[in-house]
Design a protein around this motif. Structure first.
Motif, PDB file in Angstrom:
ATOM      1  N   LEU A 114     -24.316 -42.036 -21.047  1.00  0.00           N
ATOM      2  CA  LEU A 114     -25.344 -41.138 -20.541  1.00  0.00           C
ATOM      3  C   LEU A 114     -25.509 -40.024 -21.213  1.00  0.00           C
ATOM      4  N   ALA A 115     -24.342 -39.529 -21.916  1.00  0.00           N
ATOM      5  CA  ALA A 115     -24.798 -38.153 -22.718  1.00  0.00           C
ATOM      6  C   ALA A 115     -25.615 -38.363 -24.021  1.00  0.00           C
ATOM      7  N   THR A 116     -25.716 -39.951 -24.211  1.00  0.00           N
ATOM      8  CA  THR A 116     -26.545 -40.036 -25.467  1.00  0.00           C
ATOM      9  C   THR A 116     -27.957 -40.151 -25.356  1.00  0.00           C
ATOM     10  N   LEU A 117     -28.269 -40.215 -24.014  1.00  0.00           N
ATOM     11  CA  LEU A 117     -29.693 -40.158 -23.406  1.00  0.00           C
ATOM     12  C   LEU A 117     -30.130 -38.752 -23.385  1.00  0.00           C
ATOM     13  N   LYS A 118     -31.135 -38.449 -24.421  1.00  0.00           N
ATOM     14  CA  LYS A 118     -31.345 -36.982 -24.650  1.00  0.00           C
ATOM     15  C   LYS A 118     -32.348 -36.515 -23.461  1.00  0.00           C
ATOM     16  N   SER A 119     -33.199 -37.140 -22.816  1.00  0.00           N
ATOM     17  CA  SER A 119     -33.866 -36.554 -21.960  1.00  0.00           C
ATOM     18  C   SER A 119     -33.597 -36.735 -20.437  1.00  0.00           C
ATOM     19  N   SER A 120     -32.176 -36.795 -20.202  1.00  0.00           N
ATOM     20  CA  SER A 120     -31.678 -37.049 -18.827  1.00  0.00           C
ATOM     21  C   SER A 120     -31.656 -35.870 -18.081  1.00  0.00           C
ATOM     22  N   GLU A 121     -32.095 -35.711 -16.691  1.00  0.00           N
ATOM     23  CA  GLU A 121     -31.990 -34.656 -16.049  1.00  0.00           C
ATOM     24  C   GLU A 121     -30.595 -34.421 -15.539  1.00  0.00           C
ATOM     25  N   LEU A 122     -29.817 -35.691 -15.741  1.00  0.00           N
ATOM     26  CA  LEU A 122     -28.568 -35.387 -15.062  1.00  0.00           C
ATOM     27  C   LEU A 122     -27.262 -35.076 -16.192  1.00  0.00           C
ATOM     28  N   ALA A 123     -27.959 -34.238 -17.291  1.00  0.00           N
ATOM     29  CA  ALA A 123     -27.018 -33.945 -18.215  1.00  0.00           C
ATOM     30  C   ALA A 123     -25.827 -33.075 -17.944  1.00  0.00           C
ATOM     31  N   LEU A 124     -26.214 -32.162 -17.217  1.00  0.00           N
ATOM     32  CA  LEU A 124     -25.182 -31.184 -16.648  1.00  0.00           C
ATOM     33  C   LEU A 124     -24.027 -31.561 -15.904  1.00  0.00           C
ATOM     34  N   GLU A 125     -24.502 -32.325 -14.825  1.00  0.00           N
ATOM     35  CA  GLU A 125     -23.545 -32.938 -13.831  1.00  0.00           C
ATOM     36  C   GLU A 125     -22.743 -34.137 -14.825  1.00  0.00           C
ATOM     37  N   ASN A 126     -23.388 -34.685 -15.816  1.00  0.00           N
ATOM     38  CA  ASN A 126     -22.677 -35.682 -16.517  1.00  0.00           C
ATOM     39  C   ASN A 126     -21.504 -35.003 -17.352  1.00  0.00           C
TER      40      ASN A 126
END
Length: 161
Positions: A114-126
């Motif tokens: 998931l961290a490799t997906l740049k435009s994810s809105e879940l980055a901080l939670e991840n």
């Protein structure tokens, strides 16, 4: 006139494909996975845990069955609906399910995907879940640094979840 009408219908069909894909993904797979995940979380909340206890208690067999169902459903989203807008959520749910099952290396693998997906809105939670997982994998320095970074970013963004 017929060409214009045909063009409009063709455009609507092509534009609606992604909407239709999201619609079928949600009702065929994601809804059931999220429902099972919520039930598993409620089941796990029933077990008493000390306030500052680090180690996760073992989950019940019913919660494990629900988490296995979540993993199966979300894996179907990853495999068959990769273009869906639920892809990020499915990855995070699989990672959390592995975390709760105490399969920390599998959880970390999903969180890193998931961290490799740049435009994810879940980055901080991840990032939060990566930090928690690293602590359980005895990578204390990396885990604590990551958790501090998450805290700083959350305060900076006023994203207090």
């Amino acid at each position: 006139m017929k060409k214009k009408l045909f063009g409009i219908v063709l455009f609507l069909l092509l534009a609606g494909c992604s909407l239709w894909g999201d619609f079928t993904t949600y009702f065929n797979t994601y809804y059931n996975a999220s429902l099972a995940f919520e039930q598993a979380q409620k089941e796990m909340a029933k077990t008493q845990k000390e306030l500052f206890q680090f180690k996760q208690p073992r989950i019940s067999s019913s919660a494990k069955k629900l988490l296995d169902k979540v993993i199966k459903k979300c894996s179907a989203i990853l495999q068959f609906h990769a273009k869906s807008s639920y892809f990020d959520d499915a990855l995070l749910m699989i990672g959390k399910s592995f975390y709760y099952e105490q399969s920390y290396s599998k959880a970390l693998r999903k969180f890193n995907e998931l961290a490799t997906l740049k435009s994810s809105e879940l980055a901080l939670e991840n990032e939060l879940w990566i930090g928690k997982t690293k602590l359980h994998l005895r990578q204390y320095e990396a885990g604590m640094k990551l958790l501090e970074d998450v805290k700083t970013k959350a305060l900076k963004e006023e994203n207090l979840k």
